[in-house]
Scaffold this motif. Structure first.
Motif, PDB file in Angstrom:
ATOM      1  N   UNK A 213       0.848  -1.194   0.000  1.00  0.00           N
ATOM      2  CA  UNK A 213       0.000   0.000   0.000  1.00  0.00           C
ATOM      3  C   UNK A 213       0.881   1.240   0.000  1.00  0.00           C
ATOM      4  N   UNK A 214       0.360   2.311  -0.583  1.00  0.00           N
ATOM      5  CA  UNK A 214       1.061   3.596  -0.567  1.00  0.00           C
ATOM      6  C   UNK A 214       0.132   4.643   0.040  1.00  0.00           C
ATOM      7  N   UNK A 215       0.657   5.369   1.026  1.00  0.00           N
ATOM      8  CA  UNK A 215      -0.112   6.428   1.671  1.00  0.00           C
ATOM      9  C   UNK A 215       0.640   7.754   1.593  1.00  0.00           C
ATOM     10  N   UNK A 216      -0.136   8.820   1.489  1.00  0.00           N
ATOM     11  CA  UNK A 216       0.404  10.177   1.576  1.00  0.00           C
ATOM     12  C   UNK A 216      -0.184  10.820   2.824  1.00  0.00           C
ATOM     13  N   UNK A 217       0.683  11.427   3.641  1.00  0.00           N
ATOM     14  CA  UNK A 217       0.244  12.068   4.877  1.00  0.00           C
ATOM     15  C   UNK A 217       0.576  13.560   4.812  1.00  0.00           C
ATOM     16  N   UNK A 218      -0.313  14.373   4.211  1.00  0.00           N
ATOM     17  CA  UNK A 218      -0.067  15.823   4.168  1.00  0.00           C
ATOM     18  C   UNK A 218      -0.050  16.387   5.581  1.00  0.00           C
ATOM     19  N   UNK A 219       0.716  17.460   5.824  1.00  0.00           N
ATOM     20  CA  UNK A 219       0.870  17.970   7.192  1.00  0.00           C
ATOM     21  C   UNK A 219      -0.407  18.494   7.842  1.00  0.00           C
ATOM     22  N   UNK A 220      -1.359  18.989   7.071  1.00  0.00           N
ATOM     23  CA  UNK A 220      -2.555  19.588   7.683  1.00  0.00           C
ATOM     24  C   UNK A 220      -3.853  19.084   7.061  1.00  0.00           C
ATOM     25  N   UNK A 221      -3.793  17.921   6.437  1.00  0.00           N
ATOM     26  CA  UNK A 221      -4.985  17.376   5.791  1.00  0.00           C
ATOM     27  C   UNK A 221      -5.100  15.881   6.089  1.00  0.00           C
ATOM     28  N   UNK A 222      -6.268  15.323   5.766  1.00  0.00           N
ATOM     29  CA  UNK A 222      -6.475  13.886   5.942  1.00  0.00           C
ATOM     30  C   UNK A 222      -5.585  13.122   4.970  1.00  0.00           C
ATOM     31  N   UNK A 223      -5.036  11.983   5.398  1.00  0.00           N
ATOM     32  CA  UNK A 223      -4.181  11.186   4.506  1.00  0.00           C
ATOM     33  C   UNK A 223      -4.934  10.701   3.267  1.00  0.00           C
ATOM     34  N   UNK A 224      -4.169  10.322   2.263  1.00  0.00           N
ATOM     35  CA  UNK A 224      -4.727   9.741   1.047  1.00  0.00           C
ATOM     36  C   UNK A 224      -4.063   8.396   0.782  1.00  0.00           C
TER      37      UNK A 224
END
Length: 270
Positions: free
Chosen positions: A42-53
């Motif tokens: 799995x690949x996740x993106x964790x933006x600093x001030x938003x919900x992950x994608x």
């Protein structure tokens, strides 16, 4: 025996040619699997001030129906990889065991299929997780996790070393994909905002103003002079002034400030 150089070349080529396509990660996953086998990813993106994608789902449907939704809504805050990334983890490939606190693997989070989307209904179904970790220029943490499930051995030193050679390419691909994705979303948002504004002008007093008069209103309210509006519309300055006079008469106003107030009132009303 797999030629690691050939696979490295294949992964690099895929990343360069198809970096804007999220589907490229499924192909990259298949290439990595020839180097050291794993069954889910799995690949996740964790933006600093938003919900992950979730950028790539290679979990093969092991999650409970709402597990991913609950993870992205807040369960990720208990994820040891996420926490490590937020604490300034350097780019590279890591074993979860290296990043996790001492009692993490006995924690309710790790063993729960309700909020841990990589866990099936069978407790302890995840034998090991390793993850490529990096950060995009905007501070977003990007994680590409490779996992082995029940019935398999943990990644050997040789497996880990072989995959670690891919870290620079994988992490560079993750960053570029995220940058391109973010830029595309920004352009789409700008286009949507522009379209919404244009729609507001098209709807403004459409029963009383002609389409050309609406065009004149849009330009005047955006800060164009009569001369600039004329150049944009391909008409004379005198014609713009005639349109302005007619607009004021139709709307029962006598100044551009009143036109502005009338337009803002129409937006608020809608």
């Amino acid at each position: 025996m797999v030629n690691r150089i050939d696979v490295l070349s294949e992964v690099a080529t895929l990343a360069i040619r198809h970096i804007n396509d999220s589907g490229v990660f499924a192909t990259i996953e298949s290439a990595l699997r020839t180097v050291a086998f794993f069954d889910i990813a799995a690949i996740f993106a964790y933006p600093p001030a938003e919900q992950p994608e979730m950028l790539h789902d290679g979990l093969k449907g092991i999650s409970l129906p709402n597990a991913m939704q609950d993870y992205l809504a807040g369960g990720y805050l208990l994820d040891a990889v996420y926490v490590a990334c937020m604490q300034g983890l350097a780019d590279g490939l890591y074993r979860l065991a290296t990043l996790a606190p001492d009692a993490f693997f006995e924690s309710d989070y790790f063993l729960s299929p309700l909020v841990h989307p990589c866990i099936s209904m069978e407790s302890g179904s995840l034998v090991e997780e390793i993850a490529f970790c990096t950060h995009a220029p905007d501070g977003t943490a990007l994680v590409f996790s490779l996992m082995r499930s029940t019935g398999m051995e943990a990644f050997s030193k040789e497996d880990f070393s072989a995959l670690e050679a891919f870290a620079p390419i994988i992490n560079a691909a993750l960053i570029q994909h995220w940058i391109n994705r973010t830029e595309k979303k920004a352009l789409e948002k700008t286009a949507l905002n522009t379209e919404n504004l244009n729609k507001s002008f098209r709807d403004f007093e459409r029963d009383r103003l002609s389409p050309r008069e609406q065009d004149v209103v849009a330009l005047l309210l955006r800060g164009h002079s009569s001369l600039s509006a004329a150049k944009n519309l391909g008409i004379t300055e005198g014609t713009v002034k005639i349109h302005r006079k007619n607009i004021y008469a139709k709307l029962g106003i006598s100044s551009q400030s009143m036109l502005f107030s009338h337009f803002i009132a129409s937006i608020i009303k809608n």
